[in-house]
Design an enzyme around this catalytic site. Sequence first.
Site, PDB file in Angstrom:
ATOM      1  N   ASP A  95     107.724 109.280 -53.641  1.00 10.31           N
ATOM      2  CA  ASP A  95     107.888 110.302 -54.299  1.00 10.31           C
ATOM      3  C   ASP A  95     108.998 111.569 -53.777  1.00 10.31           C
ATOM      4  O   ASP A  95     109.196 111.390 -52.415  1.00 10.31           O
ATOM      5  CB  ASP A  95     106.434 111.230 -54.335  1.00 10.31           C
ATOM      6  CG  ASP A  95     106.228 112.036 -55.327  1.00 10.31           C
ATOM      7  OD1 ASP A  95     107.161 112.397 -56.203  1.00 10.31           O
ATOM      8  OD2 ASP A  95     105.375 112.958 -55.511  1.00 10.31           O
ATOM      9  N   THR A 150      95.780  85.087 -15.424  1.00 16.10           N
ATOM     10  CA  THR A 150      97.167  85.206 -16.390  1.00 16.10           C
ATOM     11  C   THR A 150      96.566  85.688 -17.944  1.00 16.10           C
ATOM     12  O   THR A 150      97.486  86.364 -18.574  1.00 16.10           O
ATOM     13  CB  THR A 150      97.638  83.858 -16.361  1.00 16.10           C
ATOM     14  OG1 THR A 150      96.834  82.663 -16.843  1.00 16.10           O
ATOM     15  CG2 THR A 150      98.294  83.381 -14.899  1.00 16.10           C
ATOM     16  N   ASP A 151      95.442  85.362 -18.318  1.00 16.97           N
ATOM     17  CA  ASP A 151      95.062  85.582 -19.824  1.00 16.97           C
ATOM     18  C   ASP A 151      94.499  87.138 -19.694  1.00 16.97           C
ATOM     19  O   ASP A 151      94.205  87.602 -20.839  1.00 16.97           O
ATOM     20  CB  ASP A 151      93.910  84.637 -20.212  1.00 16.97           C
ATOM     21  CG  ASP A 151      94.550  83.414 -20.709  1.00 16.97           C
ATOM     22  OD1 ASP A 151      95.721  83.122 -20.376  1.00 16.97           O
ATOM     23  OD2 ASP A 151      93.870  82.646 -21.147  1.00 16.97           O
ATOM     24  N   ASP A 171      98.080 107.688 -59.719  1.00 14.42           N
ATOM     25  CA  ASP A 171      98.925 106.909 -58.808  1.00 14.42           C
ATOM     26  C   ASP A 171      98.017 105.753 -58.211  1.00 14.42           C
ATOM     27  O   ASP A 171      98.439 104.894 -57.636  1.00 14.42           O
ATOM     28  CB  ASP A 171      99.292 107.527 -57.545  1.00 14.42           C
ATOM     29  CG  ASP A 171     100.140 108.689 -58.004  1.00 14.42           C
ATOM     30  OD1 ASP A 171     100.929 108.333 -59.118  1.00 14.42           O
ATOM     31  OD2 ASP A 171     100.495 109.625 -57.223  1.00 14.42           O
ATOM     32  N   ILE A 178      92.351  76.065 -24.516  1.00 12.90           N
ATOM     33  CA  ILE A 178      92.142  76.368 -25.653  1.00 12.90           C
ATOM     34  C   ILE A 178      92.215  77.924 -25.940  1.00 12.90           C
ATOM     35  O   ILE A 178      91.575  78.585 -25.130  1.00 12.90           O
ATOM     36  CB  ILE A 178      91.027  75.762 -26.250  1.00 12.90           C
ATOM     37  CG1 ILE A 178      91.090  74.260 -26.279  1.00 12.90           C
ATOM     38  CG2 ILE A 178      90.417  76.476 -27.461  1.00 12.90           C
ATOM     39  CD1 ILE A 178      89.598  73.417 -26.646  1.00 12.90           C
ATOM     40  N   VAL A 201      88.560  74.523 -21.546  1.00 17.24           N
ATOM     41  CA  VAL A 201      88.460  75.963 -21.488  1.00 17.24           C
ATOM     42  C   VAL A 201      89.868  76.808 -21.117  1.00 17.24           C
ATOM     43  O   VAL A 201      90.221  77.617 -22.021  1.00 17.24           O
ATOM     44  CB  VAL A 201      87.455  76.441 -20.499  1.00 17.24           C
ATOM     45  CG1 VAL A 201      87.509  77.882 -20.347  1.00 17.24           C
ATOM     46  CG2 VAL A 201      86.046  75.733 -21.007  1.00 17.24           C
TER      47      VAL A 201
END
Length: 992
Positions: free
Chosen positions: A381, A814-815, A710, A337, A334
């Site tokens: 343009d 940390t995530d 266009d 990954i 967990v």
Amino acid sequence: MNKPYPAPVAPLPASDRDGPPPSAGTAAGPAPAGATAASPAPLPPHRLPVAAVVAALGSDAAHGLRQPEAERRLAAHGQNRLKSAPETPWWRRLAEQFQDFLVIILLVATVISGVEWLLQEPRESALPYEAIVIMAIVLLNALLGFVQEARAERSVRALMALAAPESTVVRDGERQRIPAHDIVPGDVLLVEAGDRIPADARVIEDANLRTDEAALTGESVPVVKDAAAIDHEVGLGDRRNMLYAGTTATYGRGRAVVVATGMGTEVGKIAELIEGAEKQATPLQKELDRTGKRLSIIMLVICGIVFATGLLKNPVTDLDAVLGLFLFAVALAVAAIPEALPAIVTVGLSLGVRRMAQSNAIVRKLPAVETLGAATVICSDKTGTLTRNEMTVRTVLTAGTVVDVSGSGYVPEGEFTIAGATLSGRPALEEAVVRTLRAAALVNDATLTMRDGRWRVQGDPTEGALVVAARKAGLTEATLATFPRIAEIPFTSERKRHATLHADPARPGILTLCVKGAPEVLLPRCREMFDGIDLVPLDDAGRAAVTAQNDALAAQALRTLAVATRTLRAETLGLDPTTVLAAAGGDIELPEDIEDDLVLLGLVGMIDPPRAEAKEAVATAKRAHIRTVMITGDHPATAEAIARELAIVEPGTRVVTGAALRRTSDAELDRIVDDVRVFARVDPDHKLRIVEALQRRGHIVAMTGDGINDAPALKTANIGVAMGITGTDVSKEAADMVLTDDNFASIVKAIEEGRGIFDNIRKYLVYLLSSNAGELLTMFAGVMFAGLLGLASANHGLFLPLLAAQLLWINLITDGPPALALGIDPKDADVMNRKPRARGAGVIGTADWVRIGAVGLVMMVGTLAVLDAYYPGGMITLFATEAAPNPADEAYARTMAFTTLMMFQLFNVFNARSGHRSAFVGLFANPWLIAAVAFSLAAQILVVYAPFMQAAFHTVGLGLGDWGVATAVGATLLVVMEIVKAGVRLRGVAEA
């Protein structure tokens, strides 16, 4: 719920009208509600006369609804929207966070752990701390994912609101642009070629109006519209006096009254059959999903090896030991990954896109953000994008004389002079100027108004400049109104001219045709020329002289229009001279040859000055290795003059005209397209050829556009950019991005933002994957080489470097905040000094993978070194207090390893901000990152010292010296990577 206009038609009740209801028995329909069952069935709107439909809706064909009434109807009828698929309930979205296979296994293992604790005799602890902690972390992870997804959905909904289409209506007697979803029954729509029809409406008047109804009826040919009632029942495709929501005006213009909105429209009835569409992942998300799956397989194999090795090495194989090892392996999987990659990227993209919207660039399709960072060419343009789009008439060439016009912008103040002298005493020339500007103002759909203390033009800027010049010549709106318009042939990009037919009340039966258009188109159609006094023949020599004068004006960067006229009798068109004024605003089909045998009145030269910010934007694009190519319908000399002023044209580059392009094969175009900086006098279909040629040369092309024609080029381009102000609904629908200010600088700013967004996603990925690699390598090496390192469990079981709860805690902290803070990191200062990202290049490049591996190895070595140094019996044992391990020493050493790995990852946040720039550059530029790191550090301190957290995570208190060791070892990552980055910078300087 939207309430449609009643079908069949019946008058609205008095409370839902602007004026009194028509009496029973009028053309508006039968008696109001309450009539007996014997009342005749009311008719649908296409079978009623215009006046009856307008009256039934309580509207006014000329002045539209009053604003308070429109607001009241909006509240009563609801917004003009199709019913969307029902929003997923919050509880279901929260439940979806627990559908991941590994999370389910972890939950099952946690339950088993809790049951095993219940069966223990005697119990080792008062509470099943490990099961509680793991369950709590899983819940926190799920809550974080839920919040991220909800935030992404809110951002996307906000962007959809920003990109909502607008329509032109008449309210309180004035033209107004309003969001299409605010349209109500009774609103009077003004429709022009290129507009998307926002609601079902009954045509009131038309000027060669045609619509594309293929999406609704399957009719492949545009349908001609008129205002006449249909005296019998017909199918949907044969209702020529009706406009339907979702269709497109392809030609001409018209006015219509809205009869149904939202789900009450014909397309709304079809929408009832549709339950909703699946969300499509962006290419970036798909790539990350593939990357995540590959990494997951690798990491699952490693976790499987760790689990198997643990079983083989563990001398104790009871249920508790096996379950603990299983929990550890699942927790490692967990933590390692990156299952949240697509969700995190969605948040990053949506936050970035909202920042882009604040910079006047609304991204309609998320993949455009990914593509923006790879753009190598901007095809732009000229008018309104590179220039201000505030055309100002500078010269009037008439009677063989160039007359200068002073004044600037839309303020109707200025003088007409020749070499600084006024026209006083030259009545013939004055008359020629007045005739020219009067004709130019008559063949014109723009209006000049004073609003909020500022003069504004409603309509095309070129036509607005002509109206302003006419006002300077004393031709007021009241003066021009004495020449009512009878009929017109609208301007199209293919015709390059616009013609209107007017009656003259002072000369009954005499009609005047006014025509304006490109000089090269009108000159061949002129047979005479007005010299201020009389008409003189215009032969080939005369045309050549006028053409030379036109070229001279164009060389001064002036855009020129020819103005011509023709007088004819009403009988020649089959009109009754005595009733011709009554035909004003009617539907008169003009013959094709009416624009022949014209009298040339003069040429009008105007300029649209470059935007001050455009020159800087072109230079910025050049530094970013992005080429700017001007594609315009203007005269080549005008285009080249503006391009040189903006530094678009460079030595060795070319200017190519549309005429030359028509003679050029695709193979030849491929050969020269890299050397062309200006394409002038091009047709709309040339844009598609230019885009395809650039793409064949390997370029990533951003293309601007505003017209119907266009749309193919916008769709084909890698990034289609529509003009938000002047663009048609069709061009906006085809585009990936819409500019709210029609400014070239906003395109360059969007590319800069796009590069910054992509960089932040890469920063997050490098940080996440390198941190996960550090965890995985530490655990793998710690288990596989425990014997070599002298790491043996005090309980004679398998020694685990970290426990399952500790792994999950690191992953959560940390995530979470630090990683999300990276998503709003400021752009690198050199983001526009780099080459575009290679097309098809992965988000994570080879150099990034090397960084990820190097960071993971440094974390592994440092964490295991601290663990070994604090654990009795280890190879180093610098800080071990006993020769033989005991549970207290094991907890102490593991707490140090736990804290050291956390410190490694907090230092890694700063390292991940750039692959070459020092982490100390702009250290405090992102206060959210500093706050996130402080929060994570505070959370770790709580885990180490709070008694209930110590029991849950098996930690012990650390001394000040211990924190110094953990911090110093964690900082080695920063030192090592700073040395690597210095080498990268030196190599870059050497290569330069």
